[in-house]
Design a protein around this motif. Structure first.
Motif, PDB file in Angstrom:
ATOM      1  N   THR A 131       0.836  -1.197   0.000  1.00 41.45           N
ATOM      2  CA  THR A 131       0.000   0.000   0.000  1.00 41.45           C
ATOM      3  C   THR A 131       0.870   1.246   0.000  1.00 41.45           C
ATOM      4  OG1 THR A 131      -0.123  -0.041   2.424  1.00 41.45           O
ATOM      5  CG2 THR A 131      -1.877  -1.167   1.206  1.00 41.45           C
ATOM      6  N   THR A 132       0.385   2.282  -0.665  1.00 39.17           N
ATOM      7  CA  THR A 132       1.047   3.590  -0.693  1.00 39.17           C
ATOM      8  C   THR A 132       0.046   4.660  -0.301  1.00 39.17           C
ATOM      9  OG1 THR A 132       0.502   3.994  -3.014  1.00 39.17           O
ATOM     10  CG2 THR A 132       2.550   2.795  -2.570  1.00 39.17           C
ATOM     11  N   GLY A 133       0.554   5.857  -0.084  1.00 41.51           N
ATOM     12  CA  GLY A 133      -0.323   6.951   0.290  1.00 41.51           C
ATOM     13  C   GLY A 133      -0.933   7.684  -0.895  1.00 41.51           C
ATOM     14  N   TRP A 134      -0.700   7.171  -2.115  1.00 46.42           N
ATOM     15  CA  TRP A 134      -1.194   7.879  -3.308  1.00 46.42           C
ATOM     16  C   TRP A 134      -2.537   7.316  -3.743  1.00 46.42           C
ATOM     17  CZ3 TRP A 134      -2.561   6.485  -8.272  1.00 46.42           C
ATOM     18  CH2 TRP A 134      -2.692   7.516  -9.204  1.00 46.42           C
ATOM     19  N   LYS A 135      -3.425   8.208  -4.137  1.00 45.64           N
ATOM     20  CA  LYS A 135      -4.701   7.838  -4.724  1.00 45.64           C
ATOM     21  C   LYS A 135      -4.969   8.740  -5.921  1.00 45.64           C
ATOM     22  CE  LYS A 135      -7.139   5.993  -0.693  1.00 45.64           C
ATOM     23  NZ  LYS A 135      -8.342   6.124   0.177  1.00 45.64           N
ATOM     24  N   PRO A 136      -5.546   8.198  -6.979  1.00 43.11           N
ATOM     25  CA  PRO A 136      -5.869   9.049  -8.124  1.00 43.11           C
ATOM     26  C   PRO A 136      -6.995  10.006  -7.764  1.00 43.11           C
ATOM     27  CG  PRO A 136      -6.756   6.850  -8.440  1.00 43.11           C
ATOM     28  CD  PRO A 136      -5.910   6.793  -7.216  1.00 43.11           C
ATOM     29  N   PRO A 137      -7.128  11.102  -8.484  1.00 43.61           N
ATOM     30  CA  PRO A 137      -8.231  12.040  -8.215  1.00 43.61           C
ATOM     31  C   PRO A 137      -9.593  11.351  -8.319  1.00 43.61           C
ATOM     32  CG  PRO A 137      -6.624  12.997  -9.727  1.00 43.61           C
ATOM     33  CD  PRO A 137      -6.260  11.564  -9.574  1.00 43.61           C
ATOM     34  N   LEU A 138     -10.574  11.956  -7.675  1.00 46.16           N
ATOM     35  CA  LEU A 138     -11.918  11.389  -7.665  1.00 46.16           C
ATOM     36  C   LEU A 138     -12.459  11.230  -9.082  1.00 46.16           C
ATOM     37  CD1 LEU A 138     -14.259  10.405  -5.882  1.00 46.16           C
ATOM     38  CD2 LEU A 138     -15.122  12.770  -5.856  1.00 46.16           C
ATOM     39  N   ARG A 139     -12.121  12.150  -9.957  1.00 49.28           N
ATOM     40  CA  ARG A 139     -12.614  12.081 -11.339  1.00 49.28           C
ATOM     41  C   ARG A 139     -12.110  10.823 -12.032  1.00 49.28           C
ATOM     42  NH1 ARG A 139     -10.242  13.730 -15.939  1.00 49.28           N
ATOM     43  NH2 ARG A 139      -8.576  14.767 -14.781  1.00 49.28           N
ATOM     44  N   LEU A 140     -10.857  10.451 -11.772  1.00 48.75           N
ATOM     45  CA  LEU A 140     -10.335   9.236 -12.368  1.00 48.75           C
ATOM     46  C   LEU A 140     -10.892   7.982 -11.699  1.00 48.75           C
ATOM     47  CD1 LEU A 140      -6.559  10.093 -12.969  1.00 48.75           C
ATOM     48  CD2 LEU A 140      -8.456  10.178 -14.581  1.00 48.75           C
ATOM     49  N   ARG A 141     -11.091   8.044 -10.363  1.00 50.18           N
ATOM     50  CA  ARG A 141     -11.621   6.873  -9.675  1.00 50.18           C
ATOM     51  C   ARG A 141     -13.042   6.559 -10.127  1.00 50.18           C
ATOM     52  NH1 ARG A 141      -9.311   9.314  -4.915  1.00 50.18           N
ATOM     53  NH2 ARG A 141     -11.410   9.751  -4.108  1.00 50.18           N
ATOM     54  N   ARG A 142     -13.794   7.586 -10.518  1.00 46.88           N
ATOM     55  CA  ARG A 142     -15.178   7.379 -10.964  1.00 46.88           C
ATOM     56  C   ARG A 142     -15.287   7.139 -12.471  1.00 46.88           C
ATOM     57  NH1 ARG A 142     -18.547  12.071  -7.588  1.00 46.88           N
ATOM     58  NH2 ARG A 142     -18.315  11.084  -5.515  1.00 46.88           N
ATOM     59  N   MET A 143     -14.157   7.065 -13.158  1.00 44.75           N
ATOM     60  CA  MET A 143     -14.191   6.834 -14.601  1.00 44.75           C
ATOM     61  C   MET A 143     -14.780   5.455 -14.898  1.00 44.75           C
ATOM     62  SD  MET A 143     -11.014   6.664 -17.339  1.00 44.75           S
ATOM     63  CE  MET A 143     -10.532   8.367 -17.028  1.00 44.75           C
ATOM     64  N   PRO A 144     -15.807   5.379 -15.759  1.00 47.58           N
ATOM     65  CA  PRO A 144     -16.380   4.066 -16.095  1.00 47.58           C
ATOM     66  C   PRO A 144     -15.335   3.177 -16.772  1.00 47.58           C
ATOM     67  CG  PRO A 144     -17.814   5.859 -16.822  1.00 47.58           C
ATOM     68  CD  PRO A 144     -16.520   6.479 -16.406  1.00 47.58           C
ATOM     69  N   ARG A 145     -15.500   1.881 -16.595  1.00 47.89           N
ATOM     70  CA  ARG A 145     -14.546   0.947 -17.175  1.00 47.89           C
ATOM     71  C   ARG A 145     -14.550   1.023 -18.697  1.00 47.89           C
ATOM     72  NH1 ARG A 145     -14.063  -5.524 -15.745  1.00 47.89           N
ATOM     73  NH2 ARG A 145     -12.266  -5.934 -17.109  1.00 47.89           N
ATOM     74  N   SER A 146     -15.724   1.252 -19.278  1.00 51.05           N
ATOM     75  CA  SER A 146     -15.807   1.358 -20.739  1.00 51.05           C
ATOM     76  C   SER A 146     -15.011   2.556 -21.240  1.00 51.05           C
ATOM     77  CB  SER A 146     -17.261   1.460 -21.178  1.00 51.05           C
ATOM     78  OG  SER A 146     -17.884   2.588 -20.565  1.00 51.05           O
ATOM     79  N   ARG A 147     -15.046   3.660 -20.478  1.00 50.18           N
ATOM     80  CA  ARG A 147     -14.292   4.846 -20.855  1.00 50.18           C
ATOM     81  C   ARG A 147     -12.787   4.582 -20.756  1.00 50.18           C
ATOM     82  NH1 ARG A 147     -13.347   9.217 -23.846  1.00 50.18           N
ATOM     83  NH2 ARG A 147     -12.319  10.887 -22.686  1.00 50.18           N
ATOM     84  N   ALA A 148     -12.367   3.888 -19.688  1.00 49.21           N
ATOM     85  CA  ALA A 148     -10.947   3.566 -19.528  1.00 49.21           C
ATOM     86  C   ALA A 148     -10.472   2.645 -20.653  1.00 49.21           C
ATOM     87  CB  ALA A 148     -10.706   2.920 -18.175  1.00 49.21           C
ATOM     88  N   ASP A 149     -11.281   1.655 -21.018  1.00 52.45           N
ATOM     89  CA  ASP A 149     -10.901   0.748 -22.107  1.00 52.45           C
ATOM     90  C   ASP A 149     -10.812   1.485 -23.436  1.00 52.45           C
ATOM     91  OD1 ASP A 149     -10.789  -1.329 -20.321  1.00 52.45           O
ATOM     92  OD2 ASP A 149     -12.819  -2.047 -20.760  1.00 52.45           O
ATOM     93  N   ALA A 150     -11.715   2.456 -23.635  1.00 52.42           N
ATOM     94  CA  ALA A 150     -11.667   3.231 -24.884  1.00 52.42           C
ATOM     95  C   ALA A 150     -10.388   4.061 -24.962  1.00 52.42           C
ATOM     96  CB  ALA A 150     -12.903   4.127 -24.974  1.00 52.42           C
ATOM     97  N   LEU A 151      -9.963   4.653 -23.828  1.00 53.76           N
ATOM     98  CA  LEU A 151      -8.721   5.415 -23.824  1.00 53.76           C
ATOM     99  C   LEU A 151      -7.519   4.510 -24.093  1.00 53.76           C
ATOM    100  CD1 LEU A 151      -9.263   7.846 -20.794  1.00 53.76           C
ATOM    101  CD2 LEU A 151      -9.178   8.442 -23.219  1.00 53.76           C
ATOM    102  N   ARG A 152      -7.530   3.307 -23.541  1.00 54.48           N
ATOM    103  CA  ARG A 152      -6.416   2.379 -23.779  1.00 54.48           C
ATOM    104  C   ARG A 152      -6.356   1.965 -25.246  1.00 54.48           C
ATOM    105  NH1 ARG A 152      -8.583  -0.231 -18.807  1.00 54.48           N
ATOM    106  NH2 ARG A 152      -7.417   0.624 -17.037  1.00 54.48           N
ATOM    107  N   ARG A 153      -7.509   1.730 -25.844  1.00 56.82           N
ATOM    108  CA  ARG A 153      -7.510   1.370 -27.271  1.00 56.82           C
ATOM    109  C   ARG A 153      -7.005   2.524 -28.120  1.00 56.82           C
ATOM    110  NH1 ARG A 153     -12.486  -1.141 -25.857  1.00 56.82           N
ATOM    111  NH2 ARG A 153     -13.590   0.723 -26.557  1.00 56.82           N
TER     112      ARG A 153
END
Length: 615
Positions: A131-153
């Motif tokens: 574990t680390t003390g870092w967390k992504p911003p709330l906007r990234l944590r709430r990003m839908p999985r479909s949106r994340a997959d689209a960015l990766r593609r």
């Protein structure tokens, strides 16, 4: 009489017909006896052919049937083998090769796990990442999985693992300190590259990672920035006392790469200190440098160590440094560390860890064999792959020329005129490096040389003058092909084609970095094996480069079988080295390693020193 015959060594049954022996029996050869026995059996089993049996008389009983054992005994092994072959399902050549590959890969996977001996002995295993003390911003944590997959593609990013953090398209979303963002902008780095888009969130969140991306894609920042953030957090929470540390460790295969990584770390640490952040002390731990200078940093307390395996092993053996507090480990160019024979040294480094650590492995060429081998030391690893492992940088224009052995040195002068300096020339052997440097100096070309036979001061001065554009040409062996970042190089010349296609990919990756276009010229001739040329041909086809006639006319008699195997196994090319022109059973890299292993076994058997010469 019989006693006398026995005493004379003559069997009584082998006397003459005129002898007085009453029990005389003529000797019958073995072949004749077998014929007589076969005739007797034939007559015994032959049905009667005469009609002498009276009407109404009972027929003679049939001969008893032969048992299965008797039939089996009289059936030859050749007949049995032929029968089994006919009954066995037909196996195509592709299926036969695929089965051989599976057996070879299973044999390779039997190697010892990359884990500390103490943890293996005690049965210690970790099920959850550190574990680390870092967390992504709330906007990234709430990003839908479909949106994340689209960015990766969109970025051509392939990920494999559980609970993969969402990608980040901006350095600002990573919550990095402002001095680090300012240092990035000062270097002209405004947006993250594809490997940084996904790799930085994975590393900052404490996950174990295998990062694969083409050369010049910015892999160094993916492990340097999280390492600095982890060391900074540790220093703020509980400052390191004298003699303590390190908190993070980076292992590199060459001194030049270690020195370059240390310079990048110092740049970001300097920006933090100027802004009032606590001091973070890095240490460059490489051979050829006075150990007393390095020990002065260790005595003060060190946060980050960048090292080569040899010097690191020396410090551990002398108990000058320990990894009791180390929680972060990076193996840069991990596959090259294993290939160069540092595998046992890396295992010894793992043995010095006293607790769980975050482990990251990076390279441009990471075959499946290395990935499977490395997973034994990782906890729920995430594989981030930008393009195929072992693929060439698409920003490099690859030109392959057929040049006779004796004409290469003359043609080298012509190739130097293709682009303005600086130019990097690669050779396989140290003697060729010195010869080419001397030849270029006689022709008025400002050239310097680097290879493993030169001392550290010479190598440091040569690389420094070349990077500062004080020299036009750098002639080097593969010691300069791994990870070195000189953005202004426009041309790489391979004086000879390396036997392993991985080395070729690393060599040409010294140009075409950070989105710039580069040129790579490679000399080939009859000295190269057909396997090497087939690998080169397939790599040029994959990169959509122009094929020279000599490679275009090169046919592979097993091409259809290789295509069929790739379709069935899902692995394109060799699983051992990543070459596309051969499969694992014909891998030159594996054959070389087997030869080295056999030579070491012979040395262990015969012993060393004077004894070996006396045998």
């Amino acid at each position: 009489m019989a006693a006398a015959a026995a005493a004379s060594g003559v069997s009584p049954r082998r006397g003459t017909p005129d002898s007085d022996e009453e029990d005389y029996e003529e000797y019958v050869p073995v072949a004749k006896r077998r014929t007589m026995e076969a005739e007797r059996l034939r007559r015994a089993t032959k049905p009667p052919t005469t009609n002498a049996v009276a009407v109404g008389a009972p027929l003679p009983p049939p001969p008893p049937p032969r048992s299965t054992d008797e039939v089996a005994l009289k059936t030859s092994l050749l007949v049995k083998a032929t029968k089994l072959k006919r009954e066995a399902p037909e196996v195509t050549p592709a299926e036969r090769l695929l089965q051989q590959e599976r057996e070879m890969i299973e044999h390779l996977s039997d190697r010892k796990a990359l884990m500390p001996v103490g943890e293996i002995a005690k049965g210690i295993s970790y099920s959850e990442p550190i574990t680390t003390g870092w967390k992504p911003p709330l906007r990234l944590r709430r990003m839908p999985r479909s949106r994340a997959d689209a960015l990766r593609r969109r970025w051509h990013i392939l990920v494999d693992g559980d609970d993969v953090p969402p990608p980040s398209r901006s350095f600002g979303d990573l919550r990095l300190p402002e001095p680090i963002l300012r240092a990035l902008r000062g270097k002209g780095i405004e947006k993250p590259t594809p490997i940084q888009v996904q790799g930085l969130p994975v590393a900052l969140s404490g996950r174990d990672m295998i990062g694969i991306a083409f050369t010049g894609s910015g892999k160094t920042l993916v492990f340097v920035l999280p390492l600095i953030m982890a060391a900074l957090q540790e220093e703020i929470l509980m400052p390191i006392v004298p003699g303590e540390g390190p908190f993070g460790l980076v292992v590199c295969p060459s001194r030049e790469l270690a020195r370059q990584t240390h310079e990048v770390i110092e740049m970001f640490i300097g920006s933090l200190m100027e802004a009032g952040y606590p001091e973070i002390r890095p240490l460059l731990c490489i051979g050829g440098v006075d150990m007393r200078t390095q020990m002065e940093v260790v005595k003060k307390g060190v946060h980050i160590v960048v090292a080569t395996p040899g010097r690191l092993k020396d410090l551990f053996s002398k108990k000058k440094m320990n990894l009791d507090n180390c929680r972060y480990l990076t193996l840069d160019e991990a596959d090259r560390l294993v290939d160069l024979g540092f595998e046992d040294d890396i295992r010894e480094v793992f043995d010095h860890f006293k607790a769980q650590r975050q482990t990251l492995l990076f390279s441009a060429t990471m075959p499946d064999k290395i990935q499977n081998f490395a997973k034994s030391a990782l906890v729920k690893p995430i594989i981030v792959n930008v393009g195929r492992a072992g693929a060439a940088n698409l920003d490099v224009i690859q030109e392959v020329e057929y040049v006779k052995e004796e004409a290469r040195i003359i043609y080298l002068l012509e190739c130097l005129q293709k682009t303005p300096p600086p130019v990097l020339v690669f050779c396989e052997h140290k003697a060729d490096v010195d010869y080419i440097q001397e030849f270029l100096l006689l022709k008025g070309v400002e050239a310097v040389a680097i290879h493993g036979g030169k001392d550290d001061e010479e190598r440091k001065d040569a690389f420094k003058s070349f990077k500062a554009s004080e020299k036009d040409v750098l002639v080097a062996t593969d010691v300069a092909s791994k990870g070195l970042d000189i953005p202004d190089i426009q041309h790489v010349i391979n004086y000879d084609m390396p036997a392993e296609i991985e080395n070729y990919v690393h060599r040409i990756g010294r140009t075409g970095r950070r989105g710039k276009t580069g040129v790579a010229t490679t000399f080939i001739n009859k000295n190269q094996t057909e396997t090497t040329l087939l690998d080169l041909k397939q790599l040029l086809i994959e990169s959509k480069q122009r094929l020279p006639p000599i490679l275009a006319d090169l046919d592979d008699p097993q091409e259809d079988d290789k295509v069929a195997i790739a379709q069935q196994s899902g692995v394109k090319g060799c699983a051992f080295c990543g070459g596309l022109g051969h499969r694992i059973e014909a891998c030159p890299k594996q054959q070389l390693q087997n030869s080295v292993t056999l030579a070491r076994a012979r040395n262990d058997y015969f012993g060393g020193g004077g004894y070996r010469g006396e045998i």
